[in-house]
Design an enzyme around this catalytic site. Structure first.
Site, mmCIF file in Angstrom:
data_model
loop_
_atom_site.group_PDB
_atom_site.id
_atom_site.type_symbol
_atom_site.label_atom_id
_atom_site.label_comp_id
_atom_site.label_asym_id
_atom_site.label_seq_id
_atom_site.Cartn_x
_atom_site.Cartn_y
_atom_site.Cartn_z
ATOM 1 N N LYS A 101 0.857 -1.182 0.000
ATOM 2 C CA LYS A 101 0.000 0.000 0.000
ATOM 3 C C LYS A 101 0.891 1.230 0.000
ATOM 4 O O LYS A 101 1.676 1.448 0.928
ATOM 5 C CB LYS A 101 -0.900 -0.010 1.236
ATOM 6 C CG LYS A 101 -1.811 1.192 1.310
ATOM 7 C CD LYS A 101 -2.818 1.052 2.424
ATOM 8 C CE LYS A 101 -3.704 2.278 2.514
ATOM 9 N NZ LYS A 101 -4.680 2.162 3.605
ATOM 10 N N LYS A 139 -2.098 -1.641 -3.955
ATOM 11 C CA LYS A 139 -2.990 -0.484 -3.901
ATOM 12 C C LYS A 139 -2.186 0.803 -3.909
ATOM 13 O O LYS A 139 -1.234 0.877 -3.130
ATOM 14 C CB LYS A 139 -3.814 -0.598 -2.616
ATOM 15 C CG LYS A 139 -4.649 0.611 -2.283
ATOM 16 C CD LYS A 139 -5.200 0.466 -0.893
ATOM 17 C CE LYS A 139 -5.972 1.732 -0.574
ATOM 18 N NZ LYS A 139 -6.463 1.744 0.780
HETATM 19 C C1 PBG Z 1 -7.621 3.282 5.526
HETATM 20 C C2 PBG Z 1 -7.872 3.093 4.082
HETATM 21 C C3 PBG Z 1 -7.659 4.033 3.064
HETATM 22 C C4 PBG Z 1 -8.169 3.477 1.904
HETATM 23 C C5 PBG Z 1 -8.634 2.200 2.217
HETATM 24 N N1 PBG Z 1 -8.433 1.974 3.582
HETATM 25 C C6 PBG Z 1 -7.139 5.431 3.112
HETATM 26 C C7 PBG Z 1 -5.817 5.700 3.641
HETATM 27 O O1 PBG Z 1 -4.958 4.829 3.815
HETATM 28 O O2 PBG Z 1 -5.584 6.875 3.939
HETATM 29 C C8 PBG Z 1 -8.214 4.168 0.580
HETATM 30 C C9 PBG Z 1 -9.179 3.643 -0.404
HETATM 31 C C10 PBG Z 1 -9.491 4.553 -1.524
HETATM 32 O O3 PBG Z 1 -8.897 5.629 -1.697
HETATM 33 O O4 PBG Z 1 -10.392 4.189 -2.292
HETATM 34 N N2 PBG Z 1 -6.681 2.548 6.149
#
Ligand code: PBG
Length: 324
Positions: A197, A250
């Site tokens: 991520k 992601k």
């Molecule tokens: C939170 C989380 C996020 C997303 C999914 N879970 C945001 C972040 O890490 O700030 C983002 C998903 C998206 O932008 O569609 N842990």
């Protein structure tokens, strides 16, 4: 006529031939639909930065999820919008057995038991700091966060989640969560790890939907540097060794190279998340009439599959499933 040894266009000549030689396809079975849940009865609020997406109350989530399952979508991913009064530095509300998320999971499993319900394990929607870890004088503490995450995962599994999905990027969280689930006889609850991520600018609309943006600083000490690919292999290998059933990359489209490498490396299924910013860009350009966003959406998702994703989280799942 020239005497060409090869004419690739012959395989593109008719739709029938194109269908025969097509390597990749999209089906509703590939899709996971992320949903935002709010308190109340029969509530629907629009999300300005995510056209055609809504925050829905539990009863509406159940109705929509039922229809999604009927359209062939096997799974939904739930994200709760928590009232700011319930947020604190330790994300205490995240383990409330009668919390919004836990009640929604129970309602869904009662109404559509076959639908796979995936829950997000991370502090940010519950945290007054808007971070995925415990904050102490500006530092994100790793190991104390693991205790909070494992309690959260147990609470979600006890409510009936089929799969818990840690999205926090703390070190060691998959192993700690696996052990906690096994200790509480939640051995059948799966783990979809947000293994790779990135600290991405493409999460903006999501943070807007949940009011979960960091109150101070950014997420660069735990989410990955967009410049790095080798590190992705390391993250995935650790999560698989710690017990991840599925790993995720992601965002998706800006990281197709990473996705392809992961898909070629690991022997567990690979998920990709077409995140809120990817979705919003396509929809916004579509609303302006600058691109055909339905076609561009399909092309994006097909590319993500072609790169190696076995499944894709996308806000377009519901609309798309009706077309496929
Ligand atoms: C939170 C989380 C996020 C997303 C999914 N879970 C945001 C972040 O890490 O700030 C983002 C998903 C998206 O932008 O569609 N842990």
């Amino acid at each position: 006529m020239f005497d060409l040894p090869s004419r690739p266009r012959r395989n593109r000549r008719t739709d029938s031939i194109r269908r025969l030689v097509r390597e990749t396809s999209l089906s509703p079975s590939d899709l996971i639909w992320p949903l935002f849940v709010i308190e109340g009865q029969d509530q629907e609020t629009a999300i300005a930065s995510m056209p055609d997406c809504y925050r829905w109350s539990r009863d509406r989530i159940v109705t929509e999820a039922k229809e999604a399952f009927a359209r062939g979508i096997p799974a939904i991913a739930l994200f709760p919008a928590i009232d700011v009064a319930k947020k604190d530095s330790r994300a205490t509300e995240s383990t409330n057995p009668d919390g919004l998320l836990q009640r929604t999971v129970r309602d869904l499993k009662d109404a559509v038991p076959e639908l796979c319900v995936i829950t997000d394990v991370a502090m940010d929607p519950y945290s007054s700091d808007g971070h995925d870890g415990l904050v102490d004088e500006g530092q994100i503490l790793n190991d104390p966060t693991l205790e909070i995450l494992s309690a959260m995962a147990i609470s979600q599994a006890d409510a009936g989640a089929d799969i818990v999905a840690p999205s926090d990027m703390m070190d060691g969280r998959v192993g700690v969560i696996r052990a906690a689930l096994d200790d509480t006889v939640n051995t059948d609850t799966g783990i979809l790890a947000y293994s790779v991520k990135y600290a991405s600018a493409f999460y903006g609309p999501f943070r807007n939907a949940l009011d979960s943006a960091p109150r101070e600083g950014n997420k660069q000490t735990y989410q990955m540097d967009p410049a790095n690919a080798r590190e992705a292999i390391r993250e995935v290998e650790l999560d698989v060794a710690e017990g991840a059933d599925i790993v995720m990359v992601k965002p998706a489209l800006p990281y197709l190279d990473v996705l392809a490498e992961i898909a070629a490396t690991v022997d567990v299924p690979v998920a990709a998340y077409q995140v809120s910013g990817e979705y919003a860009m396509l929809r916004a350009a579509g609303k302006h009439g600058w691109i055909d966003d339905e076609l561009a959406m399909r092309e994006s998702l097909l590319s993500i599959k072609r790169a190696g994703a076995d499944m894709i989280l996308t806000y377009a799942a519901f609309t798309l499933a009706a077309q496929l």
